[in-house]
Design a protein around this motif. Structure first.
Motif, short mmCIF file in Angstrom:
data_model
loop_
_atom_site.label_atom_id
_atom_site.label_comp_id
_atom_site.label_asym_id
_atom_site.label_seq_id
_atom_site.Cartn_x
_atom_site.Cartn_y
_atom_site.Cartn_z
N ALA A 45 3.92 -0.47 0.48
CA ALA A 45 3.27 -0.91 -0.76
C ALA A 45 3.67 -2.33 -1.15
O ALA A 45 2.90 -3.04 -1.78
CB ALA A 45 3.61 0.05 -1.89
N ASP A 46 4.90 -2.74 -0.78
CA ASP A 46 5.47 -3.96 -1.35
C ASP A 46 5.44 -5.19 -0.45
O ASP A 46 5.26 -6.30 -0.94
CB ASP A 46 6.93 -3.70 -1.75
N LYS A 47 5.67 -5.02 0.84
CA LYS A 47 5.88 -6.19 1.71
C LYS A 47 4.58 -6.99 1.86
O LYS A 47 3.53 -6.43 2.15
CB LYS A 47 6.38 -5.76 3.08
N PRO A 48 4.63 -8.30 1.66
CA PRO A 48 3.42 -9.12 1.74
C PRO A 48 2.71 -8.98 3.08
O PRO A 48 3.33 -9.06 4.15
CB PRO A 48 3.95 -10.54 1.55
N LEU A 49 1.42 -8.77 3.00
CA LEU A 49 0.63 -8.59 4.21
C LEU A 49 0.65 -9.84 5.09
O LEU A 49 0.59 -9.75 6.32
CB LEU A 49 -0.81 -8.24 3.82
N SER A 50 0.75 -11.01 4.48
CA SER A 50 0.75 -12.25 5.25
C SER A 50 1.93 -12.30 6.21
O SER A 50 1.81 -12.80 7.34
CB SER A 50 0.78 -13.45 4.32
N ARG A 51 3.07 -11.76 5.79
CA ARG A 51 4.25 -11.74 6.68
C ARG A 51 4.06 -10.78 7.82
O ARG A 51 4.45 -11.05 8.97
CB ARG A 51 5.49 -11.39 5.86
N LEU A 52 3.45 -9.63 7.55
CA LEU A 52 3.20 -8.67 8.61
C LEU A 52 2.22 -9.22 9.63
O LEU A 52 2.36 -9.00 10.83
CB LEU A 52 2.67 -7.36 8.02
N ALA A 53 1.22 -9.95 9.14
CA ALA A 53 0.20 -10.51 10.03
C ALA A 53 0.78 -11.58 10.96
O ALA A 53 0.18 -11.88 12.00
CB ALA A 53 -0.95 -11.08 9.22
N GLU A 54 1.90 -12.14 10.59
CA GLU A 54 2.55 -13.11 11.46
C GLU A 54 3.27 -12.45 12.63
O GLU A 54 3.46 -13.06 13.67
CB GLU A 54 3.55 -13.95 10.65
N ASP A 55 3.69 -11.19 12.43
CA ASP A 55 4.55 -10.53 13.40
C ASP A 55 3.87 -9.46 14.23
O ASP A 55 4.42 -9.05 15.27
CB ASP A 55 5.75 -9.90 12.68
N PHE A 56 2.70 -8.96 13.78
CA PHE A 56 2.08 -7.83 14.46
C PHE A 56 0.60 -8.10 14.72
O PHE A 56 -0.05 -8.82 13.98
CB PHE A 56 2.24 -6.55 13.63
N ASP A 57 0.09 -7.47 15.79
CA ASP A 57 -1.32 -7.59 16.13
C ASP A 57 -2.18 -6.62 15.34
O ASP A 57 -3.29 -6.94 14.93
CB ASP A 57 -1.52 -7.34 17.63
N LEU A 58 -1.67 -5.42 15.17
CA LEU A 58 -2.38 -4.35 14.49
C LEU A 58 -1.58 -3.92 13.26
O LEU A 58 -0.36 -3.76 13.35
CB LEU A 58 -2.59 -3.15 15.41
N ILE A 59 -2.24 -3.74 12.14
CA ILE A 59 -1.55 -3.40 10.90
C ILE A 59 -2.30 -2.28 10.20
O ILE A 59 -3.52 -2.35 10.02
CB ILE A 59 -1.47 -4.61 9.94
N VAL A 60 -1.58 -1.25 9.82
CA VAL A 60 -2.15 -0.21 8.96
C VAL A 60 -1.95 -0.67 7.52
O VAL A 60 -0.81 -0.90 7.09
CB VAL A 60 -1.47 1.14 9.22
N ILE A 61 -3.05 -0.84 6.79
CA ILE A 61 -2.98 -1.48 5.48
C ILE A 61 -3.49 -0.55 4.37
O ILE A 61 -4.18 0.44 4.61
CB ILE A 61 -3.78 -2.80 5.44
#
Length: 386
Positions: A45-61
């Motif tokens: 719920a909390d971690k910014p999506l922009s940071r996840l998009a930098e590290d992973f190809d696929l993201i469950v959002i």
């Protein structure tokens, strides 16, 4: 070899279906290997999506992120890579507004692979042993709670989602005016009703999310009924929970019919930084396909987002009719705001409501705090047309 990484959330419902689908996808496409890691439900719920998009190809959002996504282009617009016929099938077989929730600014930013909204649940064996009826109205929930045995999640995020639900039941959808979250009269009444229930339940509720509620209900005999929490089909399955739950539609309130809770669920998205977009999109489409959703995804602990899985007779027989019992609640669930900036409100809006439910105080002050928080992101309040 194409290697993709994905991140999902830390629960059997979130992780195991992704691992299983990645394994099967590799067997069908030996040149593509996908590895999944997990993050806590709070991080989800909390971690910014922009940071996840930098590290992973696929993201469950979570769908409230799509306004941010549309503004900052951190995900791939899936409509540019998938056939129109595929997206039309997803839309026509959506569970409630699940598919629509990831459509924003003219693009489809994720595919709904998981559908959820707060629903009711019970321990039928305990209700039978105590000779207690299953509540049908909010008044009956209050009566049952007065005798003990009622539990619901009341951490800030769940408290905020429930506040929306109570406001709707009282005749006003939140965020309609653009100037305040909800009118003062409705807001005060909603808060008072929430506190009335809170005063009758275990204070431990204020530290519980839905998972902790369901674990408490299935590993102890302290709690017989939960009036609203995001549904988890896992806890209705033999072998997963020590003592299984039965899930139900929400109770009625006054003359307004059954409560309308706030839509949740998850979608699978592809990072704009992914170097193998076509391979990632192909896998996402595989996971969201009706065949996978109805079988492999469900079989490995998933709670599908495709309607065919919810109508499947076998899936219902394995979950004490979780899907057929709760589908009406999904279909009428409230779609919360998704504009760029809303996540700031969501991250903080539940705190004053939870404090009020625990300690009391003037309801007007709670609503003033919510309105100040809402208007603090006023530059973002003009929502893009979905």
């Amino acid at each position: 070899m194409i290697r993709l990484t994905g991140i999902t959330w830390d629960h059997s419902r979130g992780l195991t279906p992704m691992v299983a689908t990645a394994q099967r996808h590799k067997e069908l496409n030996p040149e593509v290997e996908i590895s999944w890691v997990k993050r806590s439900l709070q991080d989800f719920a909390d971690k910014p999506l922009s940071r996840l998009a930098e590290d992973f190809d696929l993201i469950v959002i979570d769908h409230p992120w799509v306004g941010f996504v549309a503004a900052h282009q951190v995900l791939v617009p899936l409509d540019r890579h998938l056939p129109a016929s595929y997206l039309e099938d997803q839309a026509s077989h959506s569970v409630g507004a699940s598919h629509q929730s990831y459509t924003y600014g003219g693009h489809q930013w994720a595919l709904a692979i998981d559908a959820a909204t707060p629903v009711a649940s019970s321990r039928p064996d305990l209700l039978h042993r105590l000779q207690l009826p299953l509540p049908q109205s909010f008044e009956e929930v209050l009566e049952l709670a007065a005798g003990g045995g009622v539990i619901f999640p009341a951490i800030p995020i769940d408290t905020l989602m429930n506040f929306y639900m109570f406001c709707i039941a009282l005749g006003e959808e939140p965020f309609k005016s653009g100037k305040e979250v909800v009118g003062m009269e409705v807001g005060i009444q909603a808060l008072q009703m929430m506190r009335e229930l809170a005063e009758r339940v275990d204070p431990d509720c204020f530290h519980m999310n839905p998972i902790r509620v369901y674990e408490a209900m299935t590993t102890t005999d302290r709690y017989a009924y939960c009036p609203f929490a995001y549904g988890y089909t896992n806890y209705a399955r033999r072998g997963y929970a020590e003592k299984t739950l039965q899930f139900h539609d929400l109770v009625s309130m006054g003359e307004t019919g059954n409560l309308r809770s706030t839509l949740g669920g998850t979608g699978i998205a592809v990072s704009a930084r992914c170097q193998q977009v076509e391979a990632a999109v192909k896998y996402a489409a595989f996971v969201a396909s009706p065949q996978c959703q109805r079988t492999l995804f469900f079989d490995n602990g998933g709670q599908p987002g495709h309607r065919s899985a919810w109508k499947d007779q076998l899936n219902n027989s394995l979950t004490a009719n979780f899907f057929s019992n709760t589908l009406p609640a999904l279909d009428r669930a409230f779609l919360r705001p998704r504009y760029d900036g809303y996540m700031h409100f969501q991250d903080n809006g539940g705190i004053p409501i939870r404090n009020y439910m625990m300690e009391g105080g003037p309801e007007e002050k709670v609503l003033q705090d919510l309105n100040a928080l809402y208007t603090s992101v006023k530059p973002y309040l003009t929502e893009l047309i979905p």
